[in-house]
Design a protein around this motif. Structure first.
Motif, PDB file in Angstrom:
ATOM      1  N   TYR A 108     -26.514  85.910-124.110  1.00  0.00           N
ATOM      2  CA  TYR A 108     -26.362  86.960-123.097  1.00  0.00           C
ATOM      3  C   TYR A 108     -27.669  87.156-122.337  1.00  0.00           C
ATOM      4  O   TYR A 108     -28.717  87.363-122.948  1.00  0.00           O
ATOM      5  CB  TYR A 108     -25.958  88.276-123.789  1.00  0.00           C
ATOM      6  N   ARG A 109     -27.592  87.014-121.028  1.00  0.00           N
ATOM      7  CA  ARG A 109     -28.782  87.257-120.202  1.00  0.00           C
ATOM      8  C   ARG A 109     -28.366  88.014-118.955  1.00  0.00           C
ATOM      9  O   ARG A 109     -27.380  87.647-118.313  1.00  0.00           O
ATOM     10  CB  ARG A 109     -29.452  85.946-119.770  1.00  0.00           C
ATOM     11  N   TYR A 110     -29.173  89.012-118.603  1.00  0.00           N
ATOM     12  CA  TYR A 110     -28.867  89.793-117.410  1.00  0.00           C
ATOM     13  C   TYR A 110     -29.475  89.099-116.202  1.00  0.00           C
ATOM     14  O   TYR A 110     -30.467  89.539-115.634  1.00  0.00           O
ATOM     15  CB  TYR A 110     -29.407  91.223-117.581  1.00  0.00           C
ATOM     16  N   GLU A 111     -28.890  87.951-115.845  1.00  0.00           N
ATOM     17  CA  GLU A 111     -29.379  87.195-114.697  1.00  0.00           C
ATOM     18  C   GLU A 111     -28.457  87.415-113.525  1.00  0.00           C
ATOM     19  O   GLU A 111     -27.318  87.855-113.699  1.00  0.00           O
ATOM     20  CB  GLU A 111     -29.353  85.699-115.023  1.00  0.00           C
ATOM     21  N   ARG A 112     -28.925  87.031-112.334  1.00  0.00           N
ATOM     22  CA  ARG A 112     -28.063  87.130-111.164  1.00  0.00           C
ATOM     23  C   ARG A 112     -27.011  86.028-111.251  1.00  0.00           C
ATOM     24  O   ARG A 112     -27.358  84.848-111.246  1.00  0.00           O
ATOM     25  CB  ARG A 112     -28.898  86.970-109.892  1.00  0.00           C
ATOM     26  N   GLU A 120     -22.736  85.933-119.771  1.00  0.00           N
ATOM     27  CA  GLU A 120     -22.384  85.431-121.101  1.00  0.00           C
ATOM     28  C   GLU A 120     -22.140  83.941-120.942  1.00  0.00           C
ATOM     29  O   GLU A 120     -21.325  83.543-120.110  1.00  0.00           O
ATOM     30  CB  GLU A 120     -21.116  86.093-121.645  1.00  0.00           C
ATOM     31  N   PHE A 121     -22.861  83.126-121.683  1.00  0.00           N
ATOM     32  CA  PHE A 121     -22.691  81.678-121.556  1.00  0.00           C
ATOM     33  C   PHE A 121     -22.897  81.045-122.924  1.00  0.00           C
ATOM     34  O   PHE A 121     -23.463  81.657-123.826  1.00  0.00           O
ATOM     35  CB  PHE A 121     -23.685  81.100-120.536  1.00  0.00           C
ATOM     36  N   TYR A 122     -22.404  79.825-123.065  1.00  0.00           N
ATOM     37  CA  TYR A 122     -22.438  79.155-124.365  1.00  0.00           C
ATOM     38  C   TYR A 122     -23.489  78.045-124.396  1.00  0.00           C
ATOM     39  O   TYR A 122     -23.648  77.312-123.426  1.00  0.00           O
ATOM     40  CB  TYR A 122     -21.060  78.573-124.693  1.00  0.00           C
ATOM     41  N   GLN A 123     -24.154  77.975-125.509  1.00  0.00           N
ATOM     42  CA  GLN A 123     -25.121  76.888-125.701  1.00  0.00           C
ATOM     43  C   GLN A 123     -24.881  76.238-127.055  1.00  0.00           C
ATOM     44  O   GLN A 123     -24.483  76.885-128.011  1.00  0.00           O
ATOM     45  CB  GLN A 123     -26.550  77.437-125.732  1.00  0.00           C
ATOM     46  N   THR A 124     -25.169  74.938-127.092  1.00  0.00           N
ATOM     47  CA  THR A 124     -25.342  74.302-128.394  1.00  0.00           C
ATOM     48  C   THR A 124     -26.770  73.810-128.433  1.00  0.00           C
ATOM     49  O   THR A 124     -27.339  73.479-127.390  1.00  0.00           O
ATOM     50  CB  THR A 124     -24.357  73.140-128.615  1.00  0.00           C
ATOM     51  N   VAL A 253     -42.534  72.937-116.912  1.00  0.00           N
ATOM     52  CA  VAL A 253     -43.148  73.784-117.947  1.00  0.00           C
ATOM     53  C   VAL A 253     -42.112  74.476-118.820  1.00  0.00           C
ATOM     54  O   VAL A 253     -42.384  74.866-119.933  1.00  0.00           O
ATOM     55  CB  VAL A 253     -44.113  74.834-117.357  1.00  0.00           C
ATOM     56  N   ARG A 254     -40.899  74.669-118.321  1.00  0.00           N
ATOM     57  CA  ARG A 254     -39.821  75.361-119.024  1.00  0.00           C
ATOM     58  C   ARG A 254     -40.128  76.853-119.139  1.00  0.00           C
ATOM     59  O   ARG A 254     -41.257  77.286-119.177  1.00  0.00           O
ATOM     60  CB  ARG A 254     -39.565  74.782-120.425  1.00  0.00           C
ATOM     61  N   GLY A 255     -39.044  77.621-119.207  1.00  0.00           N
ATOM     62  CA  GLY A 255     -39.198  79.073-119.145  1.00  0.00           C
ATOM     63  C   GLY A 255     -39.761  79.719-120.395  1.00  0.00           C
ATOM     64  O   GLY A 255     -40.445  80.731-120.324  1.00  0.00           O
ATOM     65  N   LEU A 279     -28.991  70.568-117.303  1.00  0.00           N
ATOM     66  CA  LEU A 279     -27.900  70.686-118.270  1.00  0.00           C
ATOM     67  C   LEU A 279     -28.430  71.250-119.586  1.00  0.00           C
ATOM     68  O   LEU A 279     -27.711  71.870-120.345  1.00  0.00           O
ATOM     69  CB  LEU A 279     -27.270  69.315-118.511  1.00  0.00           C
ATOM     70  N   GLY A 280     -29.705  71.001-119.824  1.00  0.00           N
ATOM     71  CA  GLY A 280     -30.293  71.523-121.050  1.00  0.00           C
ATOM     72  C   GLY A 280     -31.758  71.173-121.110  1.00  0.00           C
ATOM     73  O   GLY A 280     -32.277  70.472-120.239  1.00  0.00           O
ATOM     74  N   GLY A 281     -32.411  71.682-122.132  1.00  0.00           N
ATOM     75  CA  GLY A 281     -33.829  71.371-122.251  1.00  0.00           C
ATOM     76  C   GLY A 281     -34.371  71.879-123.563  1.00  0.00           C
ATOM     77  O   GLY A 281     -33.668  72.567-124.319  1.00  0.00           O
ATOM     78  N   GLY A 282     -35.622  71.509-123.815  1.00  0.00           N
ATOM     79  CA  GLY A 282     -36.216  71.952-125.068  1.00  0.00           C
ATOM     80  C   GLY A 282     -37.670  71.565-125.156  1.00  0.00           C
ATOM     81  O   GLY A 282     -38.286  71.199-124.155  1.00  0.00           O
ATOM     82  N   PHE A 302     -33.796  71.863-128.823  1.00  0.00           N
ATOM     83  CA  PHE A 302     -33.298  71.900-127.453  1.00  0.00           C
ATOM     84  C   PHE A 302     -31.998  72.691-127.417  1.00  0.00           C
ATOM     85  O   PHE A 302     -31.381  72.945-128.449  1.00  0.00           O
ATOM     86  CB  PHE A 302     -33.059  70.500-126.875  1.00  0.00           C
ATOM     87  N   ALA A 303     -31.596  73.075-126.207  1.00  0.00           N
ATOM     88  CA  ALA A 303     -30.311  73.746-126.015  1.00  0.00           C
ATOM     89  C   ALA A 303     -29.627  73.161-124.792  1.00  0.00           C
ATOM     90  O   ALA A 303     -30.275  72.845-123.797  1.00  0.00           O
ATOM     91  CB  ALA A 303     -30.528  75.238-125.821  1.00  0.00           C
ATOM     92  N   LEU A 304     -28.319  72.987-124.904  1.00  0.00           N
ATOM     93  CA  LEU A 304     -27.518  72.533-123.756  1.00  0.00           C
ATOM     94  C   LEU A 304     -26.541  73.638-123.394  1.00  0.00           C
ATOM     95  O   LEU A 304     -25.991  74.294-124.279  1.00  0.00           O
ATOM     96  CB  LEU A 304     -26.673  71.308-124.122  1.00  0.00           C
ATOM     97  N   GLY A 305     -26.302  73.794-122.089  1.00  0.00           N
ATOM     98  CA  GLY A 305     -25.342  74.807-121.641  1.00  0.00           C
ATOM     99  C   GLY A 305     -23.953  74.195-121.522  1.00  0.00           C
ATOM    100  O   GLY A 305     -23.766  73.207-120.823  1.00  0.00           O
ATOM    101  N   LEU A 306     -22.990  74.788-122.217  1.00  0.00           N
ATOM    102  CA  LEU A 306     -21.642  74.193-122.235  1.00  0.00           C
ATOM    103  C   LEU A 306     -20.917  74.330-120.893  1.00  0.00           C
ATOM    104  O   LEU A 306     -20.184  73.437-120.484  1.00  0.00           O
ATOM    105  CB  LEU A 306     -20.794  74.823-123.352  1.00  0.00           C
ATOM    106  N   GLU A 307     -21.135  75.446-120.201  1.00  0.00           N
ATOM    107  CA  GLU A 307     -20.468  75.614-118.896  1.00  0.00           C
ATOM    108  C   GLU A 307     -20.917  74.520-117.945  1.00  0.00           C
ATOM    109  O   GLU A 307     -20.122  73.973-117.183  1.00  0.00           O
ATOM    110  CB  GLU A 307     -20.800  76.972-118.263  1.00  0.00           C
ATOM    111  N   ARG A 308     -22.216  74.210-117.996  1.00  0.00           N
ATOM    112  CA  ARG A 308     -22.723  73.185-117.062  1.00  0.00           C
ATOM    113  C   ARG A 308     -22.222  71.802-117.435  1.00  0.00           C
ATOM    114  O   ARG A 308     -22.004  70.956-116.571  1.00  0.00           O
ATOM    115  CB  ARG A 308     -24.247  73.225-117.025  1.00  0.00           C
TER     116      ARG A 308
END
Ligand code: AMP
Length: 417
Positions: A108-112, A120-124, A253-255, A279-282, A302-308
């Motif tokens: 959960y992130r309060y992003e635009r 709400e988004f899914y990651q593995t 640099v990654r967030g 799509l993902g990063g780590g 690392f984490a990948l975003g499932l929606e993407r």
């Protein structure tokens, strides 16, 4: 009532893609002997808001609240911190073994909200803890790549950078700050703020005027020790050997603030993806485990975003096997024979045929129309005549051919077709 902004529903017409993707992930993890962990979607506030963590994500984007008992709680904005908290709390780290775990769940992130970006988004993701080794880093990057490429997604590239150890990172941060301070007035507002909160993030600013100012900025590579350079080179050699397409990107640099040494992102160059093309990063983290109360060991994740991933599949017209695909639906001609039709349906299920049954009390015509609309290839039709003759009618809805067969031939028929 409406859904909350930035959230979405997975509706029946899309749910089989989700199930397929989740199974794909579990299979690849299993193949690599990585164990599944599941942690709560909320944690104590401090798990994510540690002193050293000044990323945008935890300063601006977390859902924080006090529960009814007055505890400060945060909905997890990412997987790593909760997983490390759990591993440490449950004392899973042993001196002689590398711990390899993965997770899959909602964040959960309060992003635009925008295309490819939700609240709400899914990651593995994977966390490998207990060794700092270039081969392990290269292995993790290869698994991230495999998770994406084995779906059939093309045009992907791994971008990598080496941030050095904590000391060289800090030294570089100071140099970058000193370089940008006199140019402060020309920086975008966002980068101006970052000059005090998280100067490294200015490097990956998407704003062209910021990028123009960075042209003569000091290079990361000059702050990295020889030992770290050798380490990075080894990672790149392994990726080359195993045909992973990569590019070294000095501005990556990654967030997240806790990374040091290698960081990477898997990006797609598919048209139509927009600015959210990661799509993902780590990356590797040296201090995270000890910061969360564990031993002084290094880890990489690392984490990948499932929606993407699903969006990339959609844009490349990749279709999934429908994991729910029904082969045959059993219909009844009138309600006096509904129980007998139900028995045929149960018999099919027992013999591993993917069958459905029309539980409705609608007219036969409506039942048939529903089966056609659901793209079910076959229907079995049962009426009084079929019951007394111990037969069924079986209709192929694609060819519109229909025949009468004995009930004890159904399995043969279904297995042969
Ligand atoms: P991060 O945890 O920010 O490193 O992000 C890792 C991956 O998670 C990204 O590359 C995206 O695929 C995905 N991701 C991050 N934030 C979001 C979001 N708000 N909505 C959808 N996917 C996201």
């Amino acid at each position: 009532m409406q859904k909350v902004k930035g959230t979405y529903d997975v509706l029946p017409q899309h749910s089989s893609q989700w199930l397929f993707l989740e199974q794909h992930i579990h299979q690849i993890m299993k193949k690599h002997h990585i164990s599944y962990v599941r942690t709560p979607v909320f944690e104590y506030y401090d798990v994510f808001h540690r002193q050293t963590e000044a990323s945008d994500m935890v300063t601006k984007e977390t859902y924080d609240f006090d529960d009814r008992g007055g505890r400060k709680i945060t909905l997890r904005p990412e997987g790593t911190a909760g997983v490390i908290r759990s591993i440490v709390e449950n004392k899973l780290i042993t001196p002689n073994q590398i711990l390899k775990t993965y997770y899959l769940g909602a964040n959960y992130r309060y992003e635009r909200p925008q295309k490819g970006r939700y609240r709400e988004f899914y990651q593995t993701g994977i966390e490998m803890i207990g060794e700092k080794d270039a081969m392990l880093d290269a292995e993790l990057i290869q698994i991230a790549y495999e998770l994406i490429s084995k779906l059939g997604i093309q045009h992907i590239v791994v971008k990598l950078n080496h941030l050095g150890d904590v000391n060289s990172r800090e030294a570089y941060k100071d140099a970058l700050k000193a370089f940008l301070e006199p140019l402060k007035d020309q920086l975008s507002d966002e980068s101006k703020n970052r000059l005090t909160t998280n100067p490294l993030r200015i490097l990956d600013s998407k704003i062209p005027s910021d990028q123009a100012l960075l042209k003569d900025a000091p290079h990361f590579a000059s702050y990295i020790s020889d030992e770290d350079k050798v380490y990075f080179k080894e990672i790149l050699e392994i990726l080359t050997k195993y045909n992973i397409p990569f590019e070294v990107d000095e501005k990556l640099v990654r967030g997240l603030d806790y990374y040091s040494h290698v960081v990477f992102e898997v990006q797609t160059q598919i048209e139509g993806f927009g600015s959210q093309n990661a799509l993902g990063g780590g990356g590797r983290y040296d201090n995270l485990v000890s910061e969360l109360g564990g031993p002084d060991v290094s880890g990489i994740g690392f984490a990948l975003g499932l929606e993407r991933l699903l969006l990339a599949c959609e844009l490349q017209d990749i279709s999934f096997d429908d994991v729910n695909n029904i082969e045959v639906s059993v219909l009844h001609l009138d309600k006096h024979v509904k129980k007998e039709a139900y028995e045929v349906y149960k018999f099919l299920l027992e013999h591993q045929i993917k069958a459905d049954f029309d539980f409705s009390n609608k007219a036969f015509k409506t039942q048939l129309k529903n089966a056609i609309q659901s793209n079910i290839p076959y229907v079995i039709i049962i009426g009084e005549e079929e019951v007394s003759n111990k037969t069924v009618q079986i209709k192929n809805l694609n060819t519109q051919t229909q025949e009468t067969i004995m009930q004890d031939e159904i399995l043969n028929y279904m297995n042969k077709k």
